[in-house]
Design a protein around this motif. Structure first.
Motif, PDB file in Angstrom:
ATOM      1  N   LYS A 144       7.321   6.712 -10.875  1.00  0.00           N
ATOM      2  CA  LYS A 144       7.297   5.958 -12.128  1.00  0.00           C
ATOM      3  C   LYS A 144       6.502   4.675 -11.937  1.00  0.00           C
ATOM      4  CE  LYS A 144      10.936   5.521 -14.625  1.00  0.00           C
ATOM      5  NZ  LYS A 144      12.294   5.138 -15.086  1.00  0.00           N
ATOM      6  N   ILE A 145       5.580   4.422 -12.842  1.00  0.00           N
ATOM      7  CA  ILE A 145       4.727   3.243 -12.768  1.00  0.00           C
ATOM      8  C   ILE A 145       4.877   2.429 -14.045  1.00  0.00           C
ATOM      9  CG2 ILE A 145       2.331   2.434 -12.677  1.00  0.00           C
ATOM     10  CD1 ILE A 145       1.732   4.895 -10.934  1.00  0.00           C
ATOM     11  N   ALA A 146       5.095   1.136 -13.888  1.00  0.00           N
ATOM     12  CA  ALA A 146       5.182   0.227 -15.030  1.00  0.00           C
ATOM     13  C   ALA A 146       3.827  -0.416 -15.276  1.00  0.00           C
ATOM     14  CB  ALA A 146       6.224  -0.864 -14.779  1.00  0.00           C
ATOM     15  N   ILE A 147       3.439  -0.498 -16.529  1.00  0.00           N
ATOM     16  CA  ILE A 147       2.225  -1.212 -16.932  1.00  0.00           C
ATOM     17  C   ILE A 147       2.677  -2.478 -17.641  1.00  0.00           C
ATOM     18  CG2 ILE A 147       0.089  -1.131 -18.250  1.00  0.00           C
ATOM     19  CD1 ILE A 147       0.186   1.928 -17.984  1.00  0.00           C
ATOM     20  N   ILE A 148       2.466  -3.617 -17.017  1.00  0.00           N
ATOM     21  CA  ILE A 148       3.020  -4.890 -17.487  1.00  0.00           C
ATOM     22  C   ILE A 148       1.961  -5.654 -18.265  1.00  0.00           C
ATOM     23  CG2 ILE A 148       4.006  -7.098 -16.758  1.00  0.00           C
ATOM     24  CD1 ILE A 148       5.151  -5.596 -14.311  1.00  0.00           C
ATOM     25  N   GLY A 160       5.746   1.588  -8.746  1.00  0.00           N
ATOM     26  CA  GLY A 160       4.470   0.897  -8.681  1.00  0.00           C
ATOM     27  C   GLY A 160       4.196   0.196  -9.996  1.00  0.00           C
ATOM     28  N   TYR A 161       3.169  -0.665  -9.997  1.00  0.00           N
ATOM     29  CA  TYR A 161       2.932  -1.517 -11.163  1.00  0.00           C
ATOM     30  C   TYR A 161       1.436  -1.675 -11.424  1.00  0.00           C
ATOM     31  CZ  TYR A 161       7.661  -2.704  -9.771  1.00  0.00           C
ATOM     32  OH  TYR A 161       8.973  -2.608  -9.403  1.00  0.00           O
ATOM     33  N   PRO A 201       3.245  -0.720  -4.661  1.00  0.00           N
ATOM     34  CA  PRO A 201       1.845  -1.068  -4.892  1.00  0.00           C
ATOM     35  C   PRO A 201       1.624  -1.754  -6.232  1.00  0.00           C
ATOM     36  CG  PRO A 201       2.174   1.230  -5.397  1.00  0.00           C
ATOM     37  CD  PRO A 201       3.505   0.713  -4.905  1.00  0.00           C
ATOM     38  N   ALA A 202       0.531  -2.484  -6.309  1.00  0.00           N
ATOM     39  CA  ALA A 202       0.156  -3.186  -7.539  1.00  0.00           C
ATOM     40  C   ALA A 202      -1.330  -2.992  -7.794  1.00  0.00           C
ATOM     41  CB  ALA A 202       0.470  -4.679  -7.408  1.00  0.00           C
ATOM     42  N   GLN A 250       5.470  -9.012  -0.781  1.00  0.00           N
ATOM     43  CA  GLN A 250       5.510  -7.790   0.030  1.00  0.00           C
ATOM     44  C   GLN A 250       5.102  -6.555  -0.766  1.00  0.00           C
ATOM     45  OE1 GLN A 250       8.392  -7.299   3.231  1.00  0.00           O
ATOM     46  NE2 GLN A 250       9.518  -9.061   2.414  1.00  0.00           N
ATOM     47  N   MET A 251       4.216  -6.758  -1.739  1.00  0.00           N
ATOM     48  CA  MET A 251       3.628  -5.642  -2.448  1.00  0.00           C
ATOM     49  C   MET A 251       2.330  -5.239  -1.748  1.00  0.00           C
ATOM     50  SD  MET A 251       4.160  -7.041  -6.334  1.00  0.00           S
ATOM     51  CE  MET A 251       3.935  -5.452  -7.154  1.00  0.00           C
ATOM     52  N   ALA A 252       1.781  -4.096  -2.141  1.00  0.00           N
ATOM     53  CA  ALA A 252       0.511  -3.622  -1.590  1.00  0.00           C
ATOM     54  C   ALA A 252      -0.514  -3.558  -2.718  1.00  0.00           C
ATOM     55  CB  ALA A 252       0.684  -2.255  -0.955  1.00  0.00           C
ATOM     56  N   PRO A 253      -1.342  -4.605  -2.890  1.00  0.00           N
ATOM     57  CA  PRO A 253      -2.371  -4.560  -3.937  1.00  0.00           C
ATOM     58  C   PRO A 253      -3.459  -3.562  -3.587  1.00  0.00           C
ATOM     59  CG  PRO A 253      -2.586  -6.570  -2.631  1.00  0.00           C
ATOM     60  CD  PRO A 253      -1.349  -5.885  -2.148  1.00  0.00           C
TER      61      PRO A 253
END
Length: 209
Positions: free
Chosen positions: A6-10, A80-81, A111-112, A137-140
């Motif tokens: 699931k990925i959020a689009i902010i 992820g985002y 991830p971002a 601590q995200m992974a861009p």
């Protein structure tokens, strides 16, 4: 059996006259055609967060503000985002920075990716967001989408449709492909950590018994 990530689009702007709705609608049409992840839009208008005023990050102490807790609980649902961001004075919007600060545990090891718009496609804002993401601590991911120059002004002032700008499509596809890869990789790693922690707890309980 694998579970679809699931990925959020902010949507990172809340101004009444924001441009963000155009790239959001454009991106919605694209992700609806993909089956490698499920996507949900999160609009910061729906989370009227105060300026961060907790005693500490929720990494160290539970947040007290009801909206902040609701925001954290929602973020925890995702693997992820994607951040849709404007650029104000070479930086991301204040509401987006504040929303990032209002959580910590929920971002970790996820991830971002970034979609930016403005005269230089929010490139400078996205560079700052990448640094913030690392501290959380995200992974861009490498590839971002930058709606800039004639594309931005055409869509903003002249009624041009982002859907008609075929030259933007390869970047969107690359961004989503990279994000999906990292989302699956990091989800596998997080699940392994959870399983190992559960096993350790169970073994400790059995020993104590």
């Amino acid at each position: 059996m694998s579970i679809t990530p699931k990925i959020a689009i902010i949507i990172g702007s809340t101004r009444p006259t924001r441009f963000a709705d155009k790239p959001a609608a454009w991106l919605k049409g694209i992700v609806e055609g993909r089956s490698d992840a499920s996507y949900e839009f999160l609009d910061l208008r729906d989370y009227p967060l105060p300026f961060f005023d907790e005693v500490a990050s929720n990494a160290w102490a539970p947040s007290q503000n009801e909206v902040a807790v609701r925001w954290q609980n929602k973020l925890a649902e995702f693997d992820g985002y994607i951040f849709i961001t404007a650029e104000y004075n070479h930086a991301p919007t204040g509401v987006l920075k504040n929303a990032l600060d209002q959580a910590y545990k929920e971002w970790v090891h996820k991830p971002a990716a970034f979609v930016g718009y403005g005269s230089v496609g929010a490139a400078r804002a996205i560079e700052q967001l990448r640094q913030i993401a690392v501290e959380l601590q995200m992974a861009p991911t490498r590839t971002g989408v930058h709606i800039q120059g004639a594309d931005f002004f055409g869509a903003w002032q002249q009624g041009a449709a982002l859907e008609d700008m075929a030259h933007l499509q390869p970047g969107v596809t690359a961004m989503l492909d990279e994000l999906t890869w990292w989302t699956n990789a990091l989800k596998t790693a997080r699940d392994a950590d959870t399983a190992a922690a559960t096993k350790t707890t169970d073994e400790a309980t059995s020993t104590d018994a």
